[in-house]
Design a protein around this motif. Structure first.
Motif, PDB file in Angstrom:
ATOM      1  N   UNK A  56       0.803  -1.220   0.000  1.00 55.34           N
ATOM      2  CA  UNK A  56       0.000   0.000   0.000  1.00 55.34           C
ATOM      3  C   UNK A  56       0.838   1.273   0.000  1.00 55.34           C
ATOM      4  N   UNK A  57       1.932   1.296   0.753  1.00 52.97           N
ATOM      5  CA  UNK A  57       2.748   2.516   0.852  1.00 52.97           C
ATOM      6  C   UNK A  57       3.319   2.910  -0.507  1.00 52.97           C
ATOM      7  N   UNK A  61       1.691   6.263  -3.558  1.00 52.93           N
ATOM      8  CA  UNK A  61       2.430   7.387  -4.151  1.00 52.93           C
ATOM      9  C   UNK A  61       2.718   7.174  -5.639  1.00 52.93           C
ATOM     10  N   UNK A  62       2.253   6.078  -6.190  1.00 49.10           N
ATOM     11  CA  UNK A  62       2.500   5.762  -7.599  1.00 49.10           C
ATOM     12  C   UNK A  62       1.567   6.560  -8.513  1.00 49.10           C
ATOM     13  N   UNK A  66      -2.469   5.859  -9.451  1.00 43.88           N
ATOM     14  CA  UNK A  66      -3.496   6.900  -9.364  1.00 43.88           C
ATOM     15  C   UNK A  66      -4.199   7.091 -10.702  1.00 43.88           C
ATOM     16  N   UNK A  67      -3.432   7.032 -11.793  1.00 42.88           N
ATOM     17  CA  UNK A  67      -4.027   7.121 -13.124  1.00 42.88           C
ATOM     18  C   UNK A  67      -5.000   5.968 -13.342  1.00 42.88           C
ATOM     19  N   UNK A 110      -0.624  -2.993 -15.779  1.00 43.12           N
ATOM     20  CA  UNK A 110       0.641  -3.692 -16.074  1.00 43.12           C
ATOM     21  C   UNK A 110       1.839  -2.780 -15.835  1.00 43.12           C
ATOM     22  N   UNK A 111       1.685  -1.496 -16.104  1.00 42.21           N
ATOM     23  CA  UNK A 111       2.800  -0.544 -15.983  1.00 42.21           C
ATOM     24  C   UNK A 111       3.149  -0.215 -14.521  1.00 42.21           C
ATOM     25  N   UNK A 112       2.237  -0.474 -13.607  1.00 39.10           N
ATOM     26  CA  UNK A 112       2.508  -0.185 -12.195  1.00 39.10           C
ATOM     27  C   UNK A 112       3.786  -0.869 -11.736  1.00 39.10           C
ATOM     28  N   UNK A 113       4.016  -2.069 -12.190  1.00 39.12           N
ATOM     29  CA  UNK A 113       5.198  -2.819 -11.769  1.00 39.12           C
ATOM     30  C   UNK A 113       6.498  -2.240 -12.321  1.00 39.12           C
TER      31      UNK A 113
END
Length: 115
Positions: A56-57, A61-62, A66-67, A110-113
């Protein structure tokens, strides 16, 4: 599995609204796919909640996360607009927007990683 059921079902319905497979009755297709989409949504929410809780932390902030959340809100608003409006030309525009939004949601997920 949840995303496949959700996006696959919505995608097929959107494509039908855009004119593909006109031999298939829209009402019949919607009746068959809506329960699958709802089941996929429930699975995606459950698994997404668990994945968020695991990190979660970092996710909070990602910018990509958020997008993705904003895109999910937009897709939900689009679905509500579709339920309220029945004019076919408008429904086609909402179907195209739905396809674009769900594709963007999957890509953002997929891009979060990586970002």
């Amino acid at each position: 599995m949840g995303v496949i059921l959700l996006v696959g079902s919505i995608g097929l319905l959107d494509l039908r609204l855009l004119g593909y497979a006109r031999a298939v009755a829209l009402d019949d297709l919607a009746r068959a796919l809506t329960p699958l989409a709802l089941a996929g949504f429930a699975i995606a929410v459950a698994s997404g909640t668990i994945l968020f809780a695991a990190d979660a932390a970092a996710l909070a902030v990602s910018a990509v996360f958020r997008l993705k959340l904003l895109l999910l809100v937009a897709a939900g608003a689009n679905a509500l607009a579709f339920r309220w409006l029945s004019a076919l030309p408008l429904a086609r525009g909402l179907a195209l927007l739905s396809l674009v939004l769900w594709l963007a949601i999957v890509i953002a997920g997929r891009m979060i990683a990586y970002l």
